[in-house]
Design an enzyme around this catalytic site. Structure first.
Site, PDB file in Angstrom:
ATOM      1  N   ASN A  87      48.691  75.478  30.012  1.00 35.74           N
ATOM      2  CA  ASN A  87      48.612  75.655  31.451  1.00 35.74           C
ATOM      3  C   ASN A  87      48.340  77.139  31.807  1.00 35.74           C
ATOM      4  O   ASN A  87      49.217  77.989  31.679  1.00 35.74           O
ATOM      5  CB  ASN A  87      49.954  75.180  32.042  1.00 35.74           C
TER       6      ASN A  87
ATOM      7  N   GLU B 209      56.651  67.238  20.531  1.00 36.53           N
ATOM      8  CA  GLU B 209      57.932  67.501  21.205  1.00 36.53           C
ATOM      9  C   GLU B 209      58.934  66.479  20.692  1.00 36.53           C
ATOM     10  O   GLU B 209      58.746  65.289  20.878  1.00 36.53           O
ATOM     11  CB  GLU B 209      57.793  67.340  22.722  1.00 36.53           C
TER      12      GLU B 209
ATOM     13  N   ASP C 291      59.979  75.274  28.343  1.00 36.71           N
ATOM     14  CA  ASP C 291      60.137  73.839  28.521  1.00 36.71           C
ATOM     15  C   ASP C 291      60.937  73.613  29.785  1.00 36.71           C
ATOM     16  O   ASP C 291      61.898  74.331  30.054  1.00 36.71           O
ATOM     17  CB  ASP C 291      60.855  73.227  27.314  1.00 36.71           C
TER      18      ASP C 291
ATOM     19  N   PHE D   3      52.377  70.563  41.332  1.00 36.91           N
ATOM     20  CA  PHE D   3      52.131  69.560  40.303  1.00 36.91           C
ATOM     21  C   PHE D   3      53.419  68.782  40.041  1.00 36.91           C
ATOM     22  O   PHE D   3      54.463  69.079  40.631  1.00 36.91           O
ATOM     23  CB  PHE D   3      51.639  70.239  39.011  1.00 36.91           C
ATOM     24  N   GLY D   4      53.335  67.822  39.142  1.00 35.57           N
ATOM     25  CA  GLY D   4      54.523  67.095  38.679  1.00 35.57           C
ATOM     26  C   GLY D   4      55.345  66.501  39.806  1.00 35.57           C
ATOM     27  O   GLY D   4      54.820  65.816  40.700  1.00 35.57           O
ATOM     28  N   PHE D   5      56.639  66.795  39.787  1.00 36.50           N
ATOM     29  CA  PHE D   5      57.548  66.221  40.781  1.00 36.50           C
ATOM     30  C   PHE D   5      57.680  67.089  42.032  1.00 36.50           C
ATOM     31  O   PHE D   5      58.566  66.854  42.857  1.00 36.50           O
ATOM     32  CB  PHE D   5      58.922  65.965  40.141  1.00 36.50           C
TER      33      PHE D   5
ATOM     34  N   LYS E 247      57.073  79.180  46.350  1.00 32.87           N
ATOM     35  CA  LYS E 247      57.784  78.427  45.304  1.00 32.87           C
ATOM     36  C   LYS E 247      58.380  79.373  44.263  1.00 32.87           C
ATOM     37  O   LYS E 247      59.475  79.134  43.757  1.00 32.87           O
ATOM     38  CB  LYS E 247      56.833  77.418  44.634  1.00 32.87           C
TER      39      LYS E 247
ATOM     40  N   HIS F 104      62.708  77.648  38.934  1.00 29.94           N
ATOM     41  CA  HIS F 104      63.482  77.616  37.687  1.00 29.94           C
ATOM     42  C   HIS F 104      62.774  78.419  36.597  1.00 29.94           C
ATOM     43  O   HIS F 104      63.379  79.086  35.791  1.00 29.94           O
ATOM     44  CB  HIS F 104      63.682  76.160  37.243  1.00 29.94           C
TER      45      HIS F 104
HETATM   46  P1  IMP Z   1      56.939  71.539  31.245  1.00 32.59           P
HETATM   47  O1  IMP Z   1      57.879  71.574  30.086  1.00 32.59           O
HETATM   48  O2  IMP Z   1      56.967  72.813  32.045  1.00 32.59           O
HETATM   49  O3  IMP Z   1      55.563  71.102  30.876  1.00 32.59           O
HETATM   50  O4  IMP Z   1      57.508  70.448  32.245  1.00 32.59           O
HETATM   51  C1  IMP Z   1      57.706  69.101  31.826  1.00 32.59           C
HETATM   52  C2  IMP Z   1      57.642  68.180  33.016  1.00 32.59           C
HETATM   53  O5  IMP Z   1      58.679  68.497  33.954  1.00 32.59           O
HETATM   54  C3  IMP Z   1      56.343  68.273  33.821  1.00 32.59           C
HETATM   55  O6  IMP Z   1      55.390  67.359  33.318  1.00 32.59           O
HETATM   56  C4  IMP Z   1      56.796  67.845  35.208  1.00 32.59           C
HETATM   57  O7  IMP Z   1      56.875  66.455  35.258  1.00 32.59           O
HETATM   58  C5  IMP Z   1      58.220  68.382  35.276  1.00 32.59           C
HETATM   59  N1  IMP Z   1      58.246  69.732  35.878  1.00 32.59           N
HETATM   60  C6  IMP Z   1      58.630  70.884  35.265  1.00 32.59           C
HETATM   61  N2  IMP Z   1      58.533  71.923  36.097  1.00 32.59           N
HETATM   62  C7  IMP Z   1      58.098  71.425  37.267  1.00 32.59           C
HETATM   63  C8  IMP Z   1      57.790  72.041  38.524  1.00 32.59           C
HETATM   64  O8  IMP Z   1      57.893  73.252  38.756  1.00 32.59           O
HETATM   65  N3  IMP Z   1      57.364  71.200  39.482  1.00 32.59           N
HETATM   66  C9  IMP Z   1      57.215  69.867  39.297  1.00 32.59           C
HETATM   67  N4  IMP Z   1      57.469  69.253  38.157  1.00 32.59           N
HETATM   68  C10 IMP Z   1      57.903  70.027  37.139  1.00 32.59           C
END
Ligand code: IMP
Length: 213
Positions: free
Chosen positions: A10, A39, A71, A155-157, A196, A201
């Site tokens: 990313n 993972e 992560d 993105f994501g949630f 944001k 986090h």
């Molecule tokens: P990653 O480990 O940062 O790739 O996050 C794993 C998963 O957690 C992502 O595919 C999202 O579903 C969710 N996630 C983590 N951080 C975020 C965020 O900041 N916004 C929304 N979803 C998140």
């Protein structure tokens, strides 16, 4: 300048990390590997991050450099922390709509009660390998799950997550108190990326890691 290789697909995350580390005199570069990084099914984000480091070390150009992995996940209190370490999988399978549907009976006329019933937090772990040692930084963004999806960015949630208000020191305060810094009930997708980052986090995990360097 000391170099940090960041294992991630990313580019947005790389930019964010560059911004944090540059102030402390570190250069961050994206580490792209052609082999799939597995993972493991682990209970904690830290275990997942450590497993990724072990695999990525084989692909690192120079062992005098450092290696960073991150992560993150969404942890919903009433679902016993689900989707947590399974957030990527849950996003691909049930998505935001699935999480909303799991919580669909947890709605109250009272906004404070409703907020408490729908408590959730994003958590992130930033793990840095340096000369055989692994340093861990953790960051949490408390908030709640919205009653419906909202917003276009992120993105994501992001469309279903409303971060808790912050006090003057940037610490989260209860839903019922008005904060110095607040999205006024807007989700992460409603607000822009710059806003944001104040709550994120991920930013907190990197800042925590930097305090240990
Ligand atoms: P990653 O480990 O940062 O790739 O996050 C794993 C998963 O957690 C992502 O595919 C999202 O579903 C969710 N996630 C983590 N951080 C975020 C965020 O900041 N916004 C929304 N979803 C998140």
């Amino acid at each position: 300048m000391a170099k940090i290789w960041f294992l991630t697909g990313n580019a947005g995350k790389v930019e964010e990390a560059k911004h944090h580390f540059a102030e402390h005199g570190y250069v961050v570069e994206q580490l792209v590997v052609d082999q799939e990084i597995i993972e493991p099914q682990a209970d904690s984000l830290t275990q997942v991050a450590q497993a990724k480091i072990a695999q990525a070390l084989e692909h690192m150009p120079g062992k005098e450099d450092m290696l960073l992995v991150e992560d993150a996940g969404l942890f919903v209190e009433t679902l016993g922390g689900f989707p947590g370490v399974y957030s990527s999988y849950a996003l691909k399978t049930i998505g935001c709509a699935g999480i909303l549907s799991l919580l669909s009976n947890l709605v109250s006329e009272d906004p404070v009660l409703s907020g408490n019933l729908r408590k959730a937090e994003f958590r992130a772990v930033a793990a840095l390998w340096r000369d055989g040692e692994i340093l861990i930084g953790e960051g949490v963004c408390p908030g709640r799950i919205a009653e419906k999806e909202s917003g276009e960015s992120g993105f994501g949630f992001d469309p279903i997550f409303i971060p808790a208000d912050l006090d003057a020191l940037g610490n989260p305060i209860p839903f019922e108190s008005q904060g110095e810094s607040s999205t006024h009930g807007e989700t992460f997708s409603d607000i822009g990326l710059e806003e944001k980052k104040k709550y994120s986090h991920r930013s907190r995990a990197i800042e925590s890691l930097l305090s240990k360097l």
